[in-house]
Design a protein around this motif. Structure first.
Motif, mmCIF file in Angstrom:
data_model
loop_
_atom_site.group_PDB
_atom_site.id
_atom_site.type_symbol
_atom_site.label_atom_id
_atom_site.label_comp_id
_atom_site.label_asym_id
_atom_site.label_seq_id
_atom_site.Cartn_x
_atom_site.Cartn_y
_atom_site.Cartn_z
ATOM 1 N N GLY A 46 55.272 51.972 -41.609
ATOM 2 C CA GLY A 46 54.362 50.537 -41.681
ATOM 3 C C GLY A 46 53.317 51.031 -40.410
ATOM 4 O O GLY A 46 53.361 51.893 -40.086
ATOM 5 N N THR A 47 52.498 49.795 -40.123
ATOM 6 C CA THR A 47 51.348 50.098 -39.404
ATOM 7 C C THR A 47 51.935 49.976 -38.028
ATOM 8 O O THR A 47 53.295 49.665 -37.594
ATOM 9 C CB THR A 47 50.503 48.912 -39.515
ATOM 10 O OG1 THR A 47 51.127 47.645 -39.281
ATOM 11 C CG2 THR A 47 49.778 48.737 -40.773
ATOM 12 N N SER A 50 54.321 47.249 -35.881
ATOM 13 C CA SER A 50 54.870 46.480 -36.737
ATOM 14 C C SER A 50 56.504 46.129 -36.376
ATOM 15 O O SER A 50 57.137 45.421 -36.739
ATOM 16 C CB SER A 50 54.901 47.080 -38.187
ATOM 17 O OG SER A 50 55.541 48.483 -38.192
ATOM 18 N N LYS A 52 58.662 49.325 -36.409
ATOM 19 C CA LYS A 52 59.522 50.343 -37.039
ATOM 20 C C LYS A 52 60.573 51.018 -35.724
ATOM 21 O O LYS A 52 61.679 51.134 -36.145
ATOM 22 C CB LYS A 52 58.541 51.485 -37.563
ATOM 23 C CG LYS A 52 57.871 51.174 -38.760
ATOM 24 C CD LYS A 52 56.778 52.188 -39.051
ATOM 25 C CE LYS A 52 55.956 52.627 -38.335
ATOM 26 N NZ LYS A 52 56.290 53.338 -37.131
ATOM 27 N N GLY A 202 52.991 54.558 -36.624
ATOM 28 C CA GLY A 202 52.303 53.777 -37.597
ATOM 29 C C GLY A 202 50.738 53.775 -37.166
ATOM 30 O O GLY A 202 50.020 53.417 -38.259
ATOM 31 N N TYR A 222 60.120 49.723 -45.328
ATOM 32 C CA TYR A 222 58.764 49.371 -44.952
ATOM 33 C C TYR A 222 58.820 48.025 -44.150
ATOM 34 O O TYR A 222 59.283 46.806 -44.278
ATOM 35 C CB TYR A 222 57.888 49.063 -46.110
ATOM 36 C CG TYR A 222 56.420 49.190 -45.720
ATOM 37 C CD1 TYR A 222 55.607 50.224 -45.545
ATOM 38 C CD2 TYR A 222 55.729 47.878 -45.632
ATOM 39 C CE1 TYR A 222 54.346 50.004 -45.428
ATOM 40 C CE2 TYR A 222 54.377 47.806 -45.072
ATOM 41 C CZ TYR A 222 53.540 48.895 -44.990
ATOM 42 O OH TYR A 222 52.220 49.089 -44.889
ATOM 43 N N VAL A 224 56.705 44.951 -41.776
ATOM 44 C CA VAL A 224 55.395 44.252 -41.512
ATOM 45 C C VAL A 224 55.651 43.244 -40.543
ATOM 46 O O VAL A 224 56.801 42.647 -40.439
ATOM 47 C CB VAL A 224 55.461 43.650 -42.977
ATOM 48 C CG1 VAL A 224 53.973 42.899 -43.049
ATOM 49 C CG2 VAL A 224 55.322 44.381 -44.254
ATOM 50 N N ARG A 241 45.231 42.748 -39.453
ATOM 51 C CA ARG A 241 46.374 43.630 -39.325
ATOM 52 C C ARG A 241 47.299 43.263 -40.609
ATOM 53 O O ARG A 241 47.749 44.326 -41.149
ATOM 54 C CB ARG A 241 47.229 43.359 -38.127
ATOM 55 C CG ARG A 241 46.843 43.663 -36.920
ATOM 56 C CD ARG A 241 47.434 43.664 -35.856
ATOM 57 N NE ARG A 241 47.132 44.108 -34.527
ATOM 58 C CZ ARG A 241 47.426 44.338 -33.321
ATOM 59 N NH1 ARG A 241 49.045 44.097 -33.416
ATOM 60 N NH2 ARG A 241 47.048 44.766 -32.285
ATOM 61 N N GLU A 244 45.546 45.231 -43.611
ATOM 62 C CA GLU A 244 45.977 46.646 -43.482
ATOM 63 C C GLU A 244 47.142 46.980 -43.842
ATOM 64 O O GLU A 244 47.638 48.120 -44.389
ATOM 65 C CB GLU A 244 45.669 46.945 -41.929
ATOM 66 C CG GLU A 244 46.159 48.452 -41.603
ATOM 67 C CD GLU A 244 44.839 49.306 -41.920
ATOM 68 O OE1 GLU A 244 45.233 50.604 -41.357
ATOM 69 O OE2 GLU A 244 44.101 48.994 -42.335
ATOM 70 N N SER A 245 48.196 46.063 -43.466
ATOM 71 C CA SER A 245 49.708 46.373 -43.944
ATOM 72 C C SER A 245 49.693 46.489 -45.468
ATOM 73 O O SER A 245 50.649 47.364 -45.798
ATOM 74 C CB SER A 245 50.782 45.488 -43.180
ATOM 75 O OG SER A 245 52.158 45.846 -43.575
ATOM 76 N N PHE A 249 50.813 49.701 -47.850
ATOM 77 C CA PHE A 249 52.101 49.543 -48.318
ATOM 78 C C PHE A 249 51.546 50.028 -49.821
ATOM 79 O O PHE A 249 52.490 50.905 -50.584
ATOM 80 C CB PHE A 249 52.669 48.143 -48.653
ATOM 81 C CG PHE A 249 53.799 47.780 -49.387
ATOM 82 C CD1 PHE A 249 55.015 48.460 -49.084
ATOM 83 C CD2 PHE A 249 53.673 46.994 -50.328
ATOM 84 C CE1 PHE A 249 56.280 48.145 -49.710
ATOM 85 C CE2 PHE A 249 54.952 46.805 -51.302
ATOM 86 C CZ PHE A 249 56.035 47.526 -50.983
#
Length: 352
Positions: A46-47, A50, A52, A202, A222, A224, A241, A244-245, A249
């Motif tokens: 993930g970005t 996010s 993670k 990320g 993943y 988000v 954002r 971008e995610s 993905f």
């Protein structure tokens, strides 16, 4: 002749000993390979920001030893310094956005930038400045600049955090964000099976390292940040954002390493999204959205966007709307993950 006979016997014994040793090595290698094959490897992608790493922290709380006192002390230092950092960001934002503050706090703000550490004086300044309606207004407009969502959580509780004997709670640590650089791994046991959970950074600068950790993945998670549909990327202020995610993905889930791997998409920060969607329309991110701007309709639209990108005949994608800082909410997610997706993975792989 006698010496030659003894040499042959000796050589025979040595060969037998060497053979036994090799057999033991082969057996150990077979056992290790079997262990590796049965290990559930989960990679979280993930970005940046996010959630993670919060996912990893929750697993540590639920299935491992949690956080040792030494770790809590390190988090305490970070959290206390962040209080100063957040106020400085808000003061700069209030100035650039033309937001008015109370006169006495304008004077206080001029001297506040000299503070680098949390002291009795800087703590009192933080409490006073954060009570100013102008800074609260700046916080509500945080989509126009870069400020972590969890800043309010800590600023609201600055007095407790500023105590000399402060030691972060689990909830404090879950809300504390330290950007992931490199790779973090957590080894746990779930339902008598070993898991290794891999968390990679990320940020854009970290993503080139991802490919080195794609081999042997059982499941892709993943993450988000659902609430970031109106925010801009830290690395590039021109990029939304959420978009971008979506782009990330598409690039990762359709990598050949994952084409037949099931995936869990966690739509995180659901609690913030529920409040934000009442005020800020989804069209901010998706101009073609024509549905009602309520929670159910917007969630369905976002999920369909990801589903269209990732679904194929070789894998199933599971979606969960959750808040990664809520341990009970995440416990329910982990129960579903372990009892459905992982069970299916084990059956397909012949592990059970």
């Amino acid at each position: 002749m006698g010496n030659l006979s003894r040499k042959k016997k000796k050589n025979k014994k040595e060969k037998q000993k060497e053979k036994t040793k090799n057999n033991l090595i082969d057996l150990q290698m077979d056992q290790e390979n079997e262990k590796i094959q049965k290990t559930i490897k989960i990679i979280t992608l993930g970005t940046g920001e996010s959630g993670k790493s919060t996912f990893l922290k929750q697993l540590s709380i639920l299935y491992s030893t949690g956080f040792e006192e030494s770790s809590r002390e390190l988090y305490a230092s970070t959290i206390q310094k962040n209080l100063i950092h957040y106020i400085k960001i808000l003061l700069r934002a209030a100035h650039s956005l033309g937001i008015k503050m109370q006169e006495e706090n304008i004077r206080l703000s001029r001297s506040f930038f000299a503070f680098d550490d949390l002291t009795t004086q800087s703590l009192q300044a933080i409490i006073q400045l954060w009570s100013d309606p102008g800074l609260k207004e700046a916080y509500e407009r945080r989509s126009e600049f870069q400020l972590p969502d969890m800043s309010k959580y800590f600023l609201d509780d600055a007095e407790r955090i500023g105590k000399s004997d402060y030691l972060p709670t689990d909830q404090d640590i879950l809300n504390c964000r330290i950007p992931t650089t490199g790779v973090n791994e957590l080894n746990i046991v779930v339902d008598d099976l070993p898991w290794v959970v891999v968390d990679v950074g990320g940020q854009r600068s970290e993503r080139r390292k991802w490919i080195h950790h794609f081999d042997g993945v059982t499941l892709v998670v993943y993450v988000v940040a659902l609430s970031e549909y109106d925010q801009r990327l830290f690395e590039d202020q021109t990029v939304n954002r959420m978009l971008e995610s979506l782009d990330l993905f598409a690039k990762t889930i359709n990598n050949e390493c994952f084409e037949n791997k099931n995936c869990v998409v966690l739509f995180n920060k659901d609690d913030i999204f529920r409040k934000k969607i009442k005020e800020i329309p989804l069209k901010t991110c998706f101009p073609n959205f024509t549905g009602e701007n309520d929670y159910q309709s917007t969630c369905k639209f976002i999920q369909e966007k990801f589903d269209k990108i990732g679904r194929n005949k070789k894998r199933v994608i599971f979606y969960h709307f959750t808040c990664a800082t809520d341990t009970e909410s995440m416990r329910a997610v982990f129960d579903v993950v372990s009892s459905t997706i992982l069970q299916n993975q084990l059956n397909v792989g012949g592990y059970l």
